[in-house]
Design an enzyme around this catalytic site. Structure first.
Site, PDB file in Angstrom:
ATOM      1  CD  GLU A 194      -1.450  -2.159   2.196  1.00  0.00           C
ATOM      2  OE1 GLU A 194      -0.242  -2.469   2.131  1.00  0.00           O
ATOM      3  OE2 GLU A 194      -2.259  -2.727   2.953  1.00  0.00           O
ATOM      4  NE  ARG A 245      -5.915   0.704   9.861  1.00  0.00           N
ATOM      5  CZ  ARG A 245      -4.936   1.157   9.092  1.00  0.00           C
ATOM      6  NH1 ARG A 245      -4.097   0.288   8.516  1.00  0.00           N
ATOM      7  NH2 ARG A 245      -4.766   2.446   8.877  1.00  0.00           N
ATOM      8  CG  ASP A 290      -1.949  -3.514   5.650  1.00  0.00           C
ATOM      9  OD1 ASP A 290      -0.746  -3.803   5.518  1.00  0.00           O
ATOM     10  OD2 ASP A 290      -2.357  -2.370   5.931  1.00  0.00           O
ATOM     11  CD  GLU A 348     -11.020  -0.709   3.908  1.00  0.00           C
ATOM     12  OE1 GLU A 348     -10.607  -0.188   2.855  1.00  0.00           O
ATOM     13  OE2 GLU A 348     -12.225  -0.783   4.206  1.00  0.00           O
ATOM     14  CE1 TYR A 375      -2.081  -3.521   8.937  1.00  0.00           C
ATOM     15  CE2 TYR A 375      -3.862  -4.877   9.786  1.00  0.00           C
ATOM     16  CZ  TYR A 375      -3.416  -3.879   8.947  1.00  0.00           C
ATOM     17  OH  TYR A 375      -4.302  -3.243   8.122  1.00  0.00           O
ATOM     18  CG  HIS A 409      -4.016  -9.112  12.074  1.00  0.00           C
ATOM     19  ND1 HIS A 409      -3.305  -9.536  10.990  1.00  0.00           N
ATOM     20  CD2 HIS A 409      -5.026  -8.352  11.584  1.00  0.00           C
ATOM     21  CE1 HIS A 409      -3.845  -9.045   9.886  1.00  0.00           C
ATOM     22  NE2 HIS A 409      -4.892  -8.333  10.216  1.00  0.00           N
ATOM     23  CG  ASP A 414      -6.932  -4.876   7.022  1.00  0.00           C
ATOM     24  OD1 ASP A 414      -6.759  -4.841   5.774  1.00  0.00           O
ATOM     25  OD2 ASP A 414      -6.690  -3.900   7.759  1.00  0.00           O
TER      26      ASP A 414
END
Length: 725
Positions: free
Chosen positions: A9, A322, A96, A100, A320, A367, A98
């Site tokens: 990203e 989040r 990532d 998103e 990570y 996670h 997740d």
């Protein structure tokens, strides 16, 4: 020979990963999402502009098909990635792990249309070991996660684009609504309503200094004639006693009489209690608890915390950031235990590793908890030398919390000494820490400053039953109950997570939004709702109740989790949300007919001494006071609970008097007025006049105006100064 293209990203993440991959790999960044729903009419493709649903960006008649566009600012990056892909013999999508990140990976596939093998790489930290492990275990893009993100995006678009126009018509222009945003505003408004309804209660007690050869101690009056004295916790927010047990509310005259009667007398120690206590460490950080603790200890906003943590993650310092999980990997536990053994010693290391289980609603366990990255944690001295100030402060929090969570319990003793003088009983409480345990590394903060004070060590002298102690001084102390504290960023995050509303990774942007939209402003660290927030919340509660219902919003998160897990169909979910008797379409149609703007935009203040109703109303240009035929502006940043009836009546009466005339300008022969507006006092030259406009219309002139400079007292403003302004 070709090379493999790896897409992440952000450029920072790309630079860090590239160090671990070496030759044969080229790492580039998508710079976030490369596609999204159109934000304005200019972004809609020419072939779609005539379609009724194009501005919405979702075809609600055709299985809620989204219209994705590459925004102008991303087109050059997309071209850059396409050119890079032409030179590659494999594509690795390392966004990532997740929803998103999965969505970004899917959009890259859809836009780049690669003709080379594609592999999805996922890792929880950016270290050499983690990257190599990911390369050995690639997978495909998880379409269930993609659909969950897409469904959330569509729901948020439908909610915002369909509800906001109703607010424009019924409250004021340029307002916005949002699935989590509107619920967050409601939480802040509800807390302010409790403050408005709060009725203070008063009580008295006394505090004495007792002296003895073994030591002195302070003690507070506990009971009189065997009846416990009332304290703040015994009163409700209505100002009435709420305890079912007998208590005595001590009055001022009684407290002062007690001081006269007891000062200088000898007390007897009638009870000495000592109890062991065990204090356990807090779980390692999740996204939510990191935001809360950084706000308490560092005064960081949620946005500042998350952007700092993002930099730490991208540069390989933490895992990570989040996550809803409090679980630590075996690697992390081993690293923490080795560090504890080396730095603190064996007595601080429990026999077995501690295990933490997440208990909040809708926890995502994708996670592990947030922790220092790597198989061994880089020490704080190294971090301080290499990191910026914000980065070090957040890393230090994470490092200490992670280490502490694997240390032994703190142990100590709580003590209570009771002293009796005539019919009065005093109590003194103390606390001693016999073994600090995990506290040697870290102590969790609290939203209540009094709780943090109570947590500190306080030693009492070694008195025994029957000891005679002199009451040297005694002071009568008056108290008043406090209104419920306003929410802060930390406590709002805590409330949202406890109710299962939204995702902690989005809380920073939600708080930013309600501040930017001026539903809320800050007073110190407290979040204060505006009168506009009151009006919008009233409308939503009365006519769109489901959309701001806490359980409804939390259940929606659960449905999104089911879509992510592949156990619920996203089309069926969207149909339920949008259509049907209680769907978004139906409730908005009904609300459009039923909402009375005057009702939802009126906040009663009370009756004036003359019996006239005084209200705050929210108008097109902001809030104002109304009493009969008189209106008066009030500042946008006036906390609702500070607008008393007396203040409101005074503002109205001043408005009736008209503006103060400071003098007459000799050049124009026009009066110079001192006036008050929504943004404070200002001076004005002349009056507003109506002059002919086009056709039969007239238009109003706008006379010259100037606000007072910072520090100027409007009461001391003279004519000469006003002319200079």
């Amino acid at each position: 020979m070709g090379s493999s293209l790896v897409i992440v990203e952000s450029p920072a993440k790309a630079r860090t990963i590239e160090k671990y991959l070496g030759e044969g790999f080229r790492v580039e960044a998508s710079v976030g999402h490369i596609r999204d729903l159109p934000e304005n009419a200019e972004q809609i493709p020419a072939s779609k502009k005539k379609l009724k649903w194009a501005r919405l960006g979702v075809n609600v008649e055709k299985k809620f098909q989204p219209l994705y566009v590459v925004p102008p600012e991303k087109k050059s990056q997309v071209k850059f990635l396409k050119d890079a892909l032409k030179e590659a013999d494999a594509l690795y999508l390392a966004t990532d792990e997740d929803r998103e990140g999965e969505s970004i990976a899917w959009h890259l596939l859809e836009v780049l249309k690669p003709k080379v093998p594609v592999k999805r790489l996922v890792f929880n930290e950016i270290t050499r070991t983690a990257i190599q492990r990911a390369l050995q275990n690639p997978r495909d893009v998880n379409l269930h996660l993609v659909r969950a993100q897409e469904t959330r995006r569509i729901v948020d678009r439908l909610y915002g684009y369909e509800v906001s126009p109703l607010l424009w018509k019924k409250v004021r222009p340029k307002l916005s609504a949002g699935r989590v945003q509107s619920v967050a505003v409601r939480l802040v408004v509800e807390r302010e309503r409790r403050r408005l309804a709060f009725m203070p209660a008063a009580w008295w007690d006394a505090k004495g200094l007792f002296t003895h050869e073994k030591g002195n101690l302070d003690a507070e009056l506990w009971s009189l004639d065997s009846v416990r004295l009332a304290s703040g916790r015994d009163f409700g927010e209505d100002g009435k006693l709420r305890t079912k047990r007998e208590v005595r509310v001590l009055q001022a005259d009684e407290a002062h009489a007690l001081v006269e009667r007891l000062t200088g007398k000898t007390a007897t120690v009638t009870a000495v209690e000592e109890k062991p206590y065990t204090d356990r460490p807090a779980a390692p950080f999740t996204t939510s608890t990191l935001q809360q603790e950084a706000n308490r200890k560092l005064r960081f906003t949620a946005r500042r915390t998350m952007s700092t943590a993002q930099r730490l993650y991208e540069n390989g310092w933490i895992t990570y950031m989040r996550t809803d999980s409090t679980t630590l990997s075996g690697e992390a536990v081993a690293a923490a235990r080795a560090l504890i053994q080396k730095q603190y010693g064996a007595r601080f290391l429990p026999n077995t590793a501690r295990v933490y289980n997440k208990k909040s609603k809708n926890a995502q366990e994708a996670h592990e908890a947030i922790r220092p990255a790597g198989q061994s944690f880089r020490d704080l001295d190294k971090a301080k030398a290499e990191l910026g100030t914000d980065e070090f402060r957040i890393y230090s929090l994470i490092w200490k919390r992670t280490v502490a969570c694997q240390m032994v319990d703190a142990k100590g003793r709580s003590m209570r000494i009771e002293l009796t003088v005539d019919d009065a009983v005093f109590q003194s409480r103390g606390r001693t820490i016999d073994f600090p345990g995990y506290r040697r590394a870290y102590v969790e903060g609290s939203d209540d400053p009094d709780a943090e004070l109570a947590d500190q060590e306080r030693l009492l002298p070694p008195l025994e039953m029957g000891n005679r102690v002199k009451l040297d001084t005694l002071e009568a102390i008056g108290h008043q109950t406090k209104a419920p504290a306003r929410l802060t960023e930390a406590s709002l995050v805590k409330e949202l997570e406890a109710k299962g509303i939204g995702r902690p990774s989005t809380y920073a942007s939600i708080i930013d939004t309600i501040l930017r939209r001026k539903y809320v402003f800050k007073k110190g660290s407290a979040l204060v709702p505006t009168f506009t927030a009151f009006a919008v919340t009233a409308l939503m509660e009365r006519h769109l109740g489901n959309l701001v219902d806490y359980d409804f919003t939390a259940r929606m998160e659960s449905r999104l989790d089911e879509i992510a897990g592949g156990t619920d169909g996203y089309i069926a979910f969207l149909e339920r949300f949008y259509r049907g008797d209680t769907g978004l379409q139906a409730v908005l149609t009904q609300a459009a007919d039923e909402v009375d703007p005057r009702t939802v935009c009126t906040i009663p203040v009370g009756l004036s001494p003359d019996g006239e109703q005084v209200d705050v109303r929210v108008g097109r240009y902001g809030p104002f006071l109304n009493m009969g035929e008189t209106n008066a502006d009030i500042p946008d940043d006036l906390p609702p609970d500070e607008l008393t009836l007396e203040m409101a009546v005074q503002i109205i009466e001043e408005r009736k008097k008209g503006p103060k005339v400071l003098g007459v300008d000799p050049a124009t022969n026009k009066p110079v007025y001192l006036m008050k507006g929504r943004f404070g006092p200002y001076v004005q030259l002349g009056d507003v006049e109506e002059i002919p406009g086009k056709g039969k219309r007239t238009r109003k002139t706008k006379p010259p105006r100037a606000g007072l400079l910072r520090g100027m007292d409007p009461e001391e403003l003279d004519f000469e100064t006003s002319m200079k302004l």
